[in-house]
Design a protein around this motif. Structure first.
Motif, mmCIF file in Angstrom:
data_model
loop_
_atom_site.group_PDB
_atom_site.id
_atom_site.type_symbol
_atom_site.label_atom_id
_atom_site.label_comp_id
_atom_site.label_asym_id
_atom_site.label_seq_id
_atom_site.Cartn_x
_atom_site.Cartn_y
_atom_site.Cartn_z
ATOM 1 N N PHE A 1 0.229 0.861 9.772
ATOM 2 C CA PHE A 1 1.433 1.563 9.297
ATOM 3 C C PHE A 1 1.663 2.847 10.093
ATOM 4 O O PHE A 1 2.797 3.185 10.415
ATOM 5 C CB PHE A 1 1.322 1.869 7.805
ATOM 6 C CG PHE A 1 1.218 0.628 6.966
ATOM 7 C CD1 PHE A 1 2.194 -0.353 7.002
ATOM 8 C CD2 PHE A 1 0.130 0.438 6.141
ATOM 9 C CE1 PHE A 1 2.090 -1.499 6.236
ATOM 10 C CE2 PHE A 1 0.016 -0.703 5.365
ATOM 11 C CZ PHE A 1 0.991 -1.677 5.414
ATOM 12 N N ARG A 2 0.603 3.534 10.414
ATOM 13 C CA ARG A 2 0.738 4.741 11.255
ATOM 14 C C ARG A 2 1.299 4.369 12.622
ATOM 15 O O ARG A 2 2.161 5.069 13.161
ATOM 16 C CB ARG A 2 -0.622 5.420 11.407
ATOM 17 C CG ARG A 2 -1.147 6.068 10.146
ATOM 18 C CD ARG A 2 -2.572 6.544 10.349
ATOM 19 N NE ARG A 2 -3.067 7.242 9.184
ATOM 20 C CZ ARG A 2 -4.339 7.222 8.800
ATOM 21 N NH1 ARG A 2 -5.248 6.534 9.496
ATOM 22 N NH2 ARG A 2 -4.714 7.899 7.732
ATOM 23 N N ASP A 3 0.799 3.285 13.181
ATOM 24 C CA ASP A 3 1.273 2.843 14.503
ATOM 25 C C ASP A 3 2.749 2.453 14.461
ATOM 26 O O ASP A 3 3.498 2.742 15.396
ATOM 27 C CB ASP A 3 0.437 1.667 15.013
ATOM 28 C CG ASP A 3 -0.965 2.074 15.445
ATOM 29 O OD1 ASP A 3 -1.298 3.281 15.423
ATOM 30 O OD2 ASP A 3 -1.750 1.165 15.786
ATOM 31 N N LEU A 4 3.180 1.796 13.379
ATOM 32 C CA LEU A 4 4.602 1.453 13.255
ATOM 33 C C LEU A 4 5.463 2.709 13.170
ATOM 34 O O LEU A 4 6.538 2.766 13.779
ATOM 35 C CB LEU A 4 4.837 0.592 12.020
ATOM 36 C CG LEU A 4 4.598 -0.894 12.132
ATOM 37 C CD1 LEU A 4 4.955 -1.575 10.818
ATOM 38 C CD2 LEU A 4 5.381 -1.516 13.279
ATOM 39 N N GLN A 5 5.000 3.688 12.422
ATOM 40 C CA GLN A 5 5.753 4.944 12.333
ATOM 41 C C GLN A 5 5.869 5.593 13.716
ATOM 42 O O GLN A 5 6.926 6.077 14.090
ATOM 43 C CB GLN A 5 5.081 5.895 11.345
ATOM 44 C CG GLN A 5 5.805 7.226 11.222
ATOM 45 C CD GLN A 5 5.187 8.112 10.157
ATOM 46 O OE1 GLN A 5 5.783 8.308 9.122
ATOM 47 N NE2 GLN A 5 4.000 8.640 10.414
ATOM 48 N N ASP A 6 4.778 5.564 14.489
ATOM 49 C CA ASP A 6 4.800 6.111 15.849
ATOM 50 C C ASP A 6 5.782 5.338 16.728
ATOM 51 O O ASP A 6 6.493 5.934 17.534
ATOM 52 C CB ASP A 6 3.405 6.074 16.484
ATOM 53 C CG ASP A 6 2.434 7.053 15.838
ATOM 54 O OD1 ASP A 6 2.879 7.958 15.091
ATOM 55 O OD2 ASP A 6 1.217 6.897 16.074
ATOM 56 N N ALA A 7 5.828 4.017 16.581
ATOM 57 C CA ALA A 7 6.759 3.196 17.370
ATOM 58 C C ALA A 7 8.197 3.587 17.052
ATOM 59 O O ALA A 7 9.031 3.704 17.952
ATOM 60 C CB ALA A 7 6.541 1.715 17.096
ATOM 61 N N ALA A 8 8.493 3.803 15.776
ATOM 62 C CA ALA A 8 9.848 4.207 15.382
ATOM 63 C C ALA A 8 10.172 5.583 15.951
ATOM 64 O O ALA A 8 11.279 5.814 16.447
ATOM 65 C CB ALA A 8 9.983 4.208 13.870
ATOM 66 N N ALA A 9 9.205 6.493 15.923
ATOM 67 C CA ALA A 9 9.414 7.847 16.448
ATOM 68 C C ALA A 9 9.611 7.830 17.963
ATOM 69 O O ALA A 9 10.326 8.666 18.508
ATOM 70 C CB ALA A 9 8.237 8.747 16.084
ATOM 71 N N ASP A 10 8.971 6.860 18.637
ATOM 72 C CA ASP A 10 9.090 6.739 20.095
ATOM 73 C C ASP A 10 10.364 6.009 20.511
ATOM 74 O O ASP A 10 10.576 5.764 21.692
ATOM 75 C CB ASP A 10 7.882 5.980 20.672
ATOM 76 C CG ASP A 10 6.597 6.765 20.591
ATOM 77 O OD1 ASP A 10 6.655 7.995 20.342
ATOM 78 O OD2 ASP A 10 5.524 6.159 20.758
ATOM 79 N N GLY A 11 11.178 5.606 19.526
ATOM 80 C CA GLY A 11 12.439 4.952 19.837
ATOM 81 C C GLY A 11 12.363 3.446 19.971
ATOM 82 O O GLY A 11 13.338 2.793 20.322
ATOM 83 N N ARG A 12 11.181 2.855 19.710
ATOM 84 C CA ARG A 12 11.057 1.393 19.826
ATOM 85 C C ARG A 12 11.623 0.683 18.600
ATOM 86 O O ARG A 12 11.863 -0.508 18.649
ATOM 87 C CB ARG A 12 9.588 1.015 20.046
ATOM 88 C CG ARG A 12 9.054 1.499 21.383
ATOM 89 C CD ARG A 12 7.709 0.887 21.712
ATOM 90 N NE ARG A 12 6.685 1.124 20.722
ATOM 91 C CZ ARG A 12 5.784 2.092 20.767
ATOM 92 N NH1 ARG A 12 5.811 2.966 21.747
ATOM 93 N NH2 ARG A 12 4.868 2.200 19.831
ATOM 94 N N GLY A 13 11.799 1.382 17.520
ATOM 95 C CA GLY A 13 12.394 0.789 16.322
ATOM 96 C C GLY A 13 11.441 -0.102 15.563
ATOM 97 O O GLY A 13 10.353 -0.410 16.026
ATOM 98 N N LEU A 14 11.863 -0.513 14.387
ATOM 99 C CA LEU A 14 11.040 -1.368 13.534
ATOM 100 C C LEU A 14 11.555 -2.797 13.565
ATOM 101 O O LEU A 14 11.790 -3.423 12.541
ATOM 102 C CB LEU A 14 11.028 -0.817 12.106
ATOM 103 C CG LEU A 14 10.378 0.555 11.962
ATOM 104 C CD1 LEU A 14 10.495 1.063 10.538
ATOM 105 C CD2 LEU A 14 8.911 0.510 12.392
ATOM 106 N N THR A 15 11.732 -3.323 14.756
ATOM 107 C CA THR A 15 12.219 -4.689 14.941
ATOM 108 C C THR A 15 11.109 -5.685 14.587
ATOM 109 O O THR A 15 9.918 -5.327 14.592
ATOM 110 C CB THR A 15 12.620 -4.920 16.405
ATOM 111 O OG1 THR A 15 11.431 -4.796 17.213
ATOM 112 C CG2 THR A 15 13.672 -3.919 16.869
ATOM 113 N N PRO A 16 11.467 -6.936 14.302
ATOM 114 C CA PRO A 16 10.427 -7.945 14.089
ATOM 115 C C PRO A 16 9.458 -8.030 15.273
ATOM 116 O O PRO A 16 8.258 -8.197 15.091
ATOM 117 C CB PRO A 16 11.218 -9.245 13.922
ATOM 118 C CG PRO A 16 12.532 -8.797 13.361
ATOM 119 C CD PRO A 16 12.810 -7.467 14.052
#
Length: 166
Positions: free
Chosen positions: A131-146
């Motif tokens: 979950f932390r890694d997903l939050q980082d991905a969203a913050a980096d602009g990669r979004g929460l895509t499938p």
């Protein structure tokens, strides 16, 4: 208010007890889901992780998937959560508990017009870092895509359940 659980020493200097009070704990925001980490494995020797999640109305879940190395438990505190297991949907009301052993395909979502609250357990607590890694991905602009969910899952002994997903 603090982000760190408080510790309570026992009189016999035995194991330390932690208390995460209301409003305490690390907060992770994943799109329309707000998660509070109650235990990330630190106080349990990496045996157990616990989170509380608030799913906004009409919050989609992750792609259906299987964990190879950990069990999950979900207690629906309030609202209703749809769990999909293979091709079966289960609308789980408040007060019910769902156990997901390793290898079982699953996902969940809030398909209602009301928020839902889940208390989740992870044994061992691998998925707290997910979950932390997903939050980082969203913050980096990669979004929460499938695709981002699946890419991140692959680092935590988890694979997509494409063979049974509807």
């Amino acid at each position: 208010m603090t982000d760190t659980p408080q510790t309570k020493d026992t009189p016999d200097t035995g194991p330390t007890v932690t208390v995460t009070g209301p409003g305490e704990g690390e907060t992770i925001v994943l799109g329309t889901t707000r998660m509070r980490v109650l235990e990330d494995g630190t106080a349990t020797g990496q045996r157990l992780g616990v989170t509380e999640s608030v799913l906004a109305p009409h919050t989609p879940g992750p792609p259906q998937h299987r964990h190879a190395r950990h069990d999950e438990g979900f207690y629906v505190v309030s609202g209703s959560v749809r769990f999909t297991v293979g091709r079966q949907h289960h609308d789980v009301p408040a007060g019910a508990f769902v156990t997901v052993p390793p290898g079982a395909p699953h996902t969940f979502a809030n398909v209602t017009d009301e928020p839902a609250v889940l208390l989740s357990t992870f044994t061992p607590p691998l998925y707290v870092q997910y979950f932390r890694d997903l939050q980082d991905a969203a913050a980096d602009g990669r979004g929460l895509t499938p695709e981002e969910h699946l890419r991140t899952m692959s680092r935590y002994a988890t694979e997509p359940a494409t063979d049974v997903a509807p």
